[in-house]
Motif scaffolding. Structure first.
Motif, PDB file in Angstrom:
ATOM      1  N   GLU A   1       0.816  -1.118   0.004  1.00  0.00           N
ATOM      2  CA  GLU A   1       0.033  -0.109  -0.033  1.00  0.00           C
ATOM      3  C   GLU A   1       0.893   1.284   0.141  1.00  0.00           C
ATOM      4  O   GLU A   1       1.717   1.201   0.642  1.00  0.00           O
ATOM      5  CB  GLU A   1      -0.807   0.119   1.105  1.00  0.00           C
TER       6      GLU A   1
ATOM      7  N   TYR B   1       0.615   5.455   0.274  1.00  0.00           N
ATOM      8  CA  TYR B   1      -0.131   6.831   0.051  1.00  0.00           C
ATOM      9  C   TYR B   1       0.696   7.945  -0.710  1.00  0.00           C
ATOM     10  O   TYR B   1       1.925   8.124  -0.332  1.00  0.00           O
ATOM     11  CB  TYR B   1      -0.187   7.283   1.796  1.00  0.00           C
TER      12      TYR B   1
ATOM     13  N   THR C   1      -1.631  -1.006  -3.991  1.00  0.00           N
ATOM     14  CA  THR C   1      -2.826  -0.208  -3.761  1.00  0.00           C
ATOM     15  C   THR C   1      -2.279   1.089  -3.576  1.00  0.00           C
ATOM     16  O   THR C   1      -1.452   1.460  -2.489  1.00  0.00           O
ATOM     17  CB  THR C   1      -3.692  -0.589  -2.844  1.00  0.00           C
ATOM     18  N   GLU C   2      -2.805   2.032  -4.229  1.00  0.00           N
ATOM     19  CA  GLU C   2      -2.333   3.468  -4.168  1.00  0.00           C
ATOM     20  C   GLU C   2      -3.791   4.435  -3.297  1.00  0.00           C
ATOM     21  O   GLU C   2      -4.785   4.040  -3.802  1.00  0.00           O
ATOM     22  CB  GLU C   2      -2.443   4.157  -5.480  1.00  0.00           C
ATOM     23  N   ILE C   3      -3.387   4.921  -2.405  1.00  0.00           N
ATOM     24  CA  ILE C   3      -4.466   5.587  -1.493  1.00  0.00           C
ATOM     25  C   ILE C   3      -3.920   7.158  -1.550  1.00  0.00           C
ATOM     26  O   ILE C   3      -2.984   7.621  -1.045  1.00  0.00           O
ATOM     27  CB  ILE C   3      -4.231   5.185   0.007  1.00  0.00           C
ATOM     28  N   THR C   4      -4.725   7.890  -2.391  1.00  0.00           N
ATOM     29  CA  THR C   4      -4.590   9.395  -2.276  1.00  0.00           C
ATOM     30  C   THR C   4      -5.191   9.987  -1.196  1.00  0.00           C
ATOM     31  O   THR C   4      -6.246   9.763  -0.675  1.00  0.00           O
ATOM     32  CB  THR C   4      -5.191   9.852  -3.720  1.00  0.00           C
ATOM     33  N   VAL C   5      -4.039  10.800  -0.704  1.00  0.00           N
ATOM     34  CA  VAL C   5      -4.625  11.371   0.950  1.00  0.00           C
ATOM     35  C   VAL C   5      -5.069  12.940   0.625  1.00  0.00           C
ATOM     36  O   VAL C   5      -4.615  13.710   1.534  1.00  0.00           O
ATOM     37  CB  VAL C   5      -3.484  11.210   1.750  1.00  0.00           C
TER      38      VAL C   5
ATOM     39  N   LEU D   1      -8.364  10.630   5.251  1.00  0.00           N
ATOM     40  CA  LEU D   1      -7.316   9.436   4.685  1.00  0.00           C
ATOM     41  C   LEU D   1      -5.921   9.908   5.153  1.00  0.00           C
ATOM     42  O   LEU D   1      -5.094   9.192   5.332  1.00  0.00           O
ATOM     43  CB  LEU D   1      -7.389   9.422   3.280  1.00  0.00           C
TER      44      LEU D   1
ATOM     45  N   LYS E   1      -5.436   8.643   8.728  1.00  0.00           N
ATOM     46  CA  LYS E   1      -5.126   7.581   8.882  1.00  0.00           C
ATOM     47  C   LYS E   1      -3.608   7.124   8.626  1.00  0.00           C
ATOM     48  O   LYS E   1      -3.130   6.349   9.341  1.00  0.00           O
ATOM     49  CB  LYS E   1      -6.142   6.742   8.006  1.00  0.00           C
ATOM     50  N   MET E   2      -3.348   7.725   7.238  1.00  0.00           N
ATOM     51  CA  MET E   2      -2.149   7.404   7.161  1.00  0.00           C
ATOM     52  C   MET E   2      -0.961   7.987   8.216  1.00  0.00           C
ATOM     53  O   MET E   2       0.008   6.973   8.510  1.00  0.00           O
ATOM     54  CB  MET E   2      -1.529   8.214   5.504  1.00  0.00           C
TER      55      MET E   2
END
Length: 84
Positions: free
Chosen positions: A5, A7, A30-34, A39, A42-43
């Protein structure tokens, strides 16, 4: 391969470099754009207070940012983390 993962934010050059290195290694991620503050929070919690992007997690291991991952790769430690 291990679960990866990352961020990111869309304009971050270190994020692009991290994704390129992972792609070069054949790792799916998995890319999570913050951009959403929730989000990013959470990061920050997962990354032990680190607020900068990218923040990279491989399995249960917090690798850190791009510089951390690149250093790990130079030391030969990235491939074993990515292995299934």
């Amino acid at each position: 391969m291990a679960k990866v993962e990352i961020y990111t934010t869309p304009t971050c050059p270190y994020c692009h470099a991290a994704k390129a290195l992972l792609t070069e290694k054949g790792a799916e991620f998995t890319e999570i754009t913050v951009l959403d503050p929730a989000l990013r929070e959470k990061m920050t919690q997962r990354a032990h207070g680190r607020r900068t992007v990218p923040q990279i997690f491989i399995g249960d291991t917090h690798v850190g940012g791009y510089d951390d991952m690149a250093a790990l790769d130079r030391q030969g430690g990235l491939d074993p983390l990515l292995a299934p």
